[in-house]
Design a protein around this motif. Structure first.
Motif, PDB file in Angstrom:
ATOM      1  N   TYR A 100       0.983  -1.276   0.224  1.00  0.00           N
ATOM      2  CA  TYR A 100       0.055  -0.005   0.088  1.00  0.00           C
ATOM      3  C   TYR A 100       1.026   1.245  -0.069  1.00  0.00           C
ATOM      4  O   TYR A 100       0.779   2.197  -0.682  1.00  0.00           O
ATOM      5  N   THR A 108      -1.203   4.232  -1.509  1.00  0.00           N
ATOM      6  CA  THR A 108      -2.247   4.553  -0.655  1.00  0.00           C
ATOM      7  C   THR A 108      -2.040   4.614   0.814  1.00  0.00           C
ATOM      8  O   THR A 108      -3.076   4.836   1.510  1.00  0.00           O
ATOM      9  N   GLN A 127     -13.459   0.510  -1.105  1.00  0.00           N
ATOM     10  CA  GLN A 127     -12.150   1.269  -0.553  1.00  0.00           C
ATOM     11  C   GLN A 127     -12.083   2.766  -0.731  1.00  0.00           C
ATOM     12  O   GLN A 127     -11.896   3.344   0.170  1.00  0.00           O
ATOM     13  N   ASP A 128     -12.984   3.282  -1.863  1.00  0.00           N
ATOM     14  CA  ASP A 128     -12.986   4.625  -1.976  1.00  0.00           C
ATOM     15  C   ASP A 128     -13.529   5.453  -1.173  1.00  0.00           C
ATOM     16  O   ASP A 128     -13.307   6.570  -0.927  1.00  0.00           O
ATOM     17  N   TRP A 155      -8.698  -4.355   4.197  1.00  0.00           N
ATOM     18  CA  TRP A 155      -8.795  -3.450   3.028  1.00  0.00           C
ATOM     19  C   TRP A 155      -8.903  -4.186   1.975  1.00  0.00           C
ATOM     20  O   TRP A 155      -9.659  -3.882   0.740  1.00  0.00           O
ATOM     21  N   GLU A 156      -8.607  -5.569   1.637  1.00  0.00           N
ATOM     22  CA  GLU A 156      -9.008  -6.248   0.493  1.00  0.00           C
ATOM     23  C   GLU A 156     -10.086  -6.819   0.676  1.00  0.00           C
ATOM     24  O   GLU A 156     -10.936  -7.116  -0.505  1.00  0.00           O
ATOM     25  N   LEU A 186     -12.725  -5.113   1.452  1.00  0.00           N
ATOM     26  CA  LEU A 186     -13.477  -3.909   1.046  1.00  0.00           C
ATOM     27  C   LEU A 186     -13.865  -4.070  -0.451  1.00  0.00           C
ATOM     28  O   LEU A 186     -15.012  -3.600  -0.947  1.00  0.00           O
ATOM     29  N   THR A 242     -14.331  -2.935  -4.062  1.00  0.00           N
ATOM     30  CA  THR A 242     -14.510  -1.777  -4.658  1.00  0.00           C
ATOM     31  C   THR A 242     -14.977  -0.429  -3.649  1.00  0.00           C
ATOM     32  O   THR A 242     -15.282   0.543  -4.188  1.00  0.00           O
ATOM     33  N   SER A 278      -8.969 -12.480   2.037  1.00  0.00           N
ATOM     34  CA  SER A 278      -8.991 -11.769   3.337  1.00  0.00           C
ATOM     35  C   SER A 278      -8.695 -12.956   4.565  1.00  0.00           C
ATOM     36  O   SER A 278      -9.866 -13.338   4.990  1.00  0.00           O
ATOM     37  N   GLY A 313      -5.939   4.900   2.532  1.00  0.00           N
ATOM     38  CA  GLY A 313      -7.106   5.404   1.791  1.00  0.00           C
ATOM     39  C   GLY A 313      -6.693   5.530   0.340  1.00  0.00           C
ATOM     40  O   GLY A 313      -5.677   5.963  -0.025  1.00  0.00           O
ATOM     41  N   ASN A 314      -7.594   5.178  -0.259  1.00  0.00           N
ATOM     42  CA  ASN A 314      -7.438   5.805  -1.891  1.00  0.00           C
ATOM     43  C   ASN A 314      -7.351   7.208  -2.178  1.00  0.00           C
ATOM     44  O   ASN A 314      -6.661   7.639  -3.087  1.00  0.00           O
ATOM     45  N   ALA A 349     -15.977  -4.246   8.200  1.00  0.00           N
ATOM     46  CA  ALA A 349     -16.360  -4.466   6.951  1.00  0.00           C
ATOM     47  C   ALA A 349     -17.786  -5.053   6.624  1.00  0.00           C
ATOM     48  O   ALA A 349     -18.470  -4.606   5.421  1.00  0.00           O
TER      49      ALA A 349
END
Length: 422
Positions: A115, A120, A322-323, A315-316, A318, A320, A253, A357-358, A268
């Motif tokens: 990351y 990110t 993640q945004d 994180w994985e 999440l 799409t 995950s 974060g993205n 999540a």
């Protein structure tokens, strides 16, 4: 939660029969303004827009930021931390992961390295309280209240953030996956404290009984108790309507079987179910590494592994989504630059934090890290605090949660924001 795992059925029945609130460890400092509106969202869960989510991880015990993100091949550390220093070359399992040629990531934090590389994840070094205090209790209190040096503050900075968002929300707006309410959540804005979301899961028959109980609460003369009861029941109704517990987990995950891993896995689920979550709080305990810090089963080794694996799994998981999410870590203070006689470190001053974060301007190490020499250390022993934690917290609140009034979160403070976001 106060119930035993093997006694859940009894606890549910006891809750229905006695109107007890022990099943829901919910902390309310006042009457929530959105209880009635939340009911409409429960009936029509698609009627509210997906919100931005802030996930706060408190590393209790004071993480050693110098071990987490270590200067590469530093002569001062080699001399004064002979049992804790890593090299950027040599044994793959024991070498630093080179980040930028000057700093390396602890090998147990390896799951976070991708990351950082993809931009990110950012690292903030030299962060801490402007008020020197080496007491875990006091330093955590000051950080969570957001008022360093002031013990009388009644509310926590995250509770004030809940109020500053200024919009209606669901019962799952703010959730802490902890045994008791964290100091950050103290205050008048309603929130849920629960270790396991399954404790909010009821059968259709039980939900009917709870509906009757809600009608009784609506007649309750004690407004705070009545609203607390209604608030909890509506959370249970929403659990069922959104099928939160059955949200799928990304097969890639691998969450650790730890309180942190469990809390992030459940976070999540709430995000994927679009339950209206906006602030989640989880804890990583055990960072008070006074002895045997870097042995294979030492405190830092185990905690760092759990932290990195938990964050990566979350994180994985999440995908799409993640945004919409930012993950931030915090710890009350750092550790001494020199190791002690027990191959550990003692209470210090500045540490480091991770933010993922993205929208983060990542792949960078922010903050100031002095040349390591006794004359550059605070009290000739500690990394000095060069970034007030309020600058860090306020930046995240402003850029991610759109809370522009710094004084509403941190009374009496008017410091600068950081360039952590794109």
């Amino acid at each position: 939660m106060c119930e035993e795992k093997g006694n859940k059925h009894w606890s549910r029945r006891s809750f229905i029969k006695t109107s007890g609130l022990s099943l829901f460890t919910t902390t309310l400092g006042g009457v929530p303004s959105f209880v009635a509106q939340a009911a409409a969202s429960i009936l029509e869960p698609a009627s509210f827009q997906r919100k931005k989510v802030l996930v706060c991880i408190f590393q209790r015990g004071a993480m050693d930021g110098i071990s987490a993100v270590q200067p590469i091949d530093n002569a001062f550390l080699k001399k004064h931390r002979p049992n804790l220093v890593f090299s950027a070359t040599g044994n793959a399992s024991k070498k630093l992961l080179d980040l930028n040629g000057a700093f390396g990531l602890h090998p147990e934090l390896a799951p976070l390295a991708p990351y950082y590389k993809n931009g990110t994840l950012a690292i903030l070094h030299g962060v801490g309280s402007p008020v020197a205090n080496r007491s875990h209790f006091d330093a955590q209190d000051f950080m969570e209240s957001g008022t360093p040096g002031i013990k009388g503050t009644q509310s926590g900075w995250l509770n004030r953030a809940m109020g500053a968002m200024g919009h209606e929300a669901t019962p799952f707006k703010a959730v802490s996956f902890t045994p008791t309410s964290p100091r950050s959540f103290y205050g008048e804005n309603a929130h849920i404290v629960v270790q396991d979301l399954s404790d909010l899961s009821f059968s259709a028959e039980e939900l009917q009984e709870l509906q009757k109980l809600k009608e009784l609460y609506q007649k309750e003369s004690m407004a705070e108790l009545a609203n607390a009861g209604i608030y909890n029941i509506e959370a249970a109704e929403m659990m069922a309507s959104l099928d939160i517990l059955n949200q799928p987990i990304n097969p890639n995950s691998a969450y650790p079987m730890s309180p942190l891993g469990s809390g992030l896995k459940q976070t999540a689920k709430l995000i994927k179910a679009n339950a209206g979550l906006e602030i989640a709080f989880v804890e990583s305990n055990g960072w008070d590494t006074h002895s045997r810090q870097n042995v294979d089963y030492g405190g830092f080794t185990l905690r760092a592994r759990d932290l990195a694996q938990s964050i990566s799994a979350f994180w994985e998981d999440l995908g799409t989504l993640q945004d919409d999410v930012v993950v931030m870590t915090m710890t009350e203070f750092g550790r001494t630059v020199m190791e002690n006689g027990s191959f550990g470190t003692d209470h210090g001053r500045a540490s480091c934090s991770f933010i993922l974060g993205n929208g983060i301007n990542g792949g960078k190490i922010y903050g100031s890290f002095p040349e390591l020499a006794f004359e550059n250390l605070e009290d000739n022993r500690d990394l000095p605090v060069t970034t007030d934690f309020r600058s860090y917290f306020a930046t995240v609140a402003s850029k991610h949660l759109n809370i522009k009034d710094k004084s509403s979160l941190f009374p009496g403070w008017d410091g600068e924001l950081l360039e952590l976001f794109r």
